[in-house]
Design a protein around this motif. Structure first.
Motif, PDB file in Angstrom:
ATOM      1  N   LYS A 213       0.853  -1.170   0.000  1.00 21.10           N
ATOM      2  CA  LYS A 213       0.000   0.000   0.000  1.00 21.10           C
ATOM      3  C   LYS A 213       0.901   1.236   0.000  1.00 21.10           C
ATOM      4  O   LYS A 213       2.060   1.173   0.409  1.00 21.10           O
ATOM      5  CB  LYS A 213      -0.891  -0.003   1.247  1.00 21.10           C
ATOM      6  N   THR A 214       0.363   2.348  -0.446  1.00 22.54           N
ATOM      7  CA  THR A 214       1.141   3.585  -0.485  1.00 22.54           C
ATOM      8  C   THR A 214       1.684   3.897   0.910  1.00 22.54           C
ATOM      9  O   THR A 214       0.935   3.864   1.894  1.00 22.54           O
ATOM     10  CB  THR A 214       0.274   4.749  -0.976  1.00 22.54           C
ATOM     11  N   GLY A 215       2.990   4.169   0.974  1.00 23.48           N
ATOM     12  CA  GLY A 215       3.618   4.468   2.249  1.00 23.48           C
ATOM     13  C   GLY A 215       4.189   3.258   2.954  1.00 23.48           C
ATOM     14  O   GLY A 215       4.824   3.392   4.004  1.00 23.48           O
ATOM     15  N   PHE A 216       3.979   2.064   2.374  1.00 23.60           N
ATOM     16  CA  PHE A 216       4.451   0.837   3.027  1.00 23.60           C
ATOM     17  C   PHE A 216       5.353  -0.009   2.128  1.00 23.60           C
ATOM     18  O   PHE A 216       5.518  -1.196   2.375  1.00 23.60           O
ATOM     19  CB  PHE A 216       3.261   0.007   3.516  1.00 23.60           C
ATOM     20  N   PHE A 217       5.941   0.602   1.101  1.00 22.97           N
ATOM     21  CA  PHE A 217       6.915  -0.130   0.301  1.00 22.97           C
ATOM     22  C   PHE A 217       8.147  -0.382   1.176  1.00 22.97           C
ATOM     23  O   PHE A 217       8.565   0.475   1.936  1.00 22.97           O
ATOM     24  CB  PHE A 217       7.338   0.669  -0.932  1.00 22.97           C
TER      25      PHE A 217
END
Length: 349
Positions: A213-217
């Motif tokens: 999810k965006t921000g959790f790479f």
């Protein structure tokens, strides 16, 4: 216990010997390989304290620990949080006991679900691993695996095709035809289901096997695939200087410890040629959502390599496996499963 303690002391010595190799603040610390969740939390805490004393640290430091589902318990998770760990990687592999038994995993499907629930209660940033292409698996069973994983709404997930490692029970069984691997077409169907499903649920397939999810790479994953320098500490650990030198520590614990007790490092290294570096960039670049950059190739490897790519890529463009997005060369969605083979076609031999 004494041997384990001396190994930790040796790792601390290696950190101090190699301090000058790190030229910028640390962005990621990753405890992986083997069974890191067997690490006593006290030892891990002391090692992290040494790292903070020895190196400059980014204010956005990501600290990941790989954990096995059967090792997850409330006290251990609390101790990891107190030690500063802010991300966990949970090796689920499958939510079916028959799959886990086939792959010689010691945990059960129920333990995986219990572990996921516990991890989600303590950590906002975590990932789980799943494996597809398992013998006897079907598109339906793979879909069930994904559905169970998604019930926990993980911020990140990695999925890998099953590979046979030599000298394992599964490798022996397949070699003797006691177990049959599923057809390549079925493995591809499972991968396609994976990418379509994760996309519909809002995950970004930022690297071939990784979905976030965006921000959790994963910082660790991104730095590796972007060719950034990394330093591996401990027996068998690999390092890369970010340019052309790759090295790896001796795997034998005793010899590793003995050398460091004498103030020395016991390792091997290789120097990558320009061709090696170009080929690796092709492989890693095509696996990433950003694709690979022609400008980067010209700047880092020379215009002869940029021209070689432009000449070599025509066949894959004609097959509609690749497309140009401005300066970036990317893999079409329908050809993603073929990425490694497509990259090999662009290698300079």
């Amino acid at each position: 216990m004494q041997a384990q303690s001396s190994l930790w002391e040796a790792m601390k010595k290696e950190l101090k010997i190699r301090v000058d190799e790190v030229q910028k603040p640390l962005e990621s610390i990753y405890f992986g390989g083997g069974s890191p969740s067997l690490i006593p939390s006290k030892e891990l805490n002391l090692l992290l304290e040494d790292i903070h004393k020895t190196f400059s640290i980014s204010n956005k430091l990501e600290i990941t620990v790989e954990v096995n589902p059967d090792d997850v318990e409330k006290n251990y998770l609390e101790e990891l949080l107190l030690a500063g760990v802010n991300r966990l990687s949970l090796g689920v592999q499958s939510f079916f006991d028959e799959d886990l038994k086939l792959m010689n995993r010691v945990h059960s499907a129920q333990q995986s679900e219990n572990a996921l629930e516990a991890v989600a209660n303590y950590f906002t940033n975590y990932t789980l691993d799943l494996i597809y292409g398992i013998p006897k698996s079907t598109l339906e069973s793979w879909n069930q695996n994904l559905n169970i994983a998604m019930q926990y709404d993980p911020p990140h997930m990695s999925a890998y095709a099953l590979t046979l490692e030599e000298k394992t029970v599964l490798h022996h069984a397949v070699k003797n035809k006691n177990i049959l691997m599923i057809a390549e077409e079925e493995v591809q169907e499972q991968y396609n289901l994976l990418t379509h499903k994760m996309s519909r649920l809002g995950y970004v397939n930022y690297e071939f096997s990784n979905f976030g999810k965006t921000g959790f790479f994963s910082v660790n994953n991104q730095n590796y695939w972007n060719g950034m320098p990394y330093m591996g500490i401990g027996p068998s650990a690999h390092s890369f200087d970010g340019v052309s030198i790759r090295s790896w520590n001796i795997s034998n614990n005793h010899l590793y410890t003995k050398a460091l007790n004498q103030g020395k490092l016991n390792f091997e290294k290789e120097v990558l040629t320009t061709k090696d570096r170009y080929n690796e960039y092709i492989m890693t670049g095509l696996r990433k959502v950003e694709g690979l950059s022609l400008d980067h190739i010209n700047a880092h490897f020379g215009s002869i390599y940029g021209q070689y790519l432009e000449d070599q890529v025509n066949r894959q463009l004609g097959l509609r496996n690749l497309y140009w997005d401005g300066d970036s060369l990317k893999v079409h969605q329908q050809a993603k499963f073929l990425t490694d083979g497509i990259a090999a076609d662009l290698f300079k031999i």
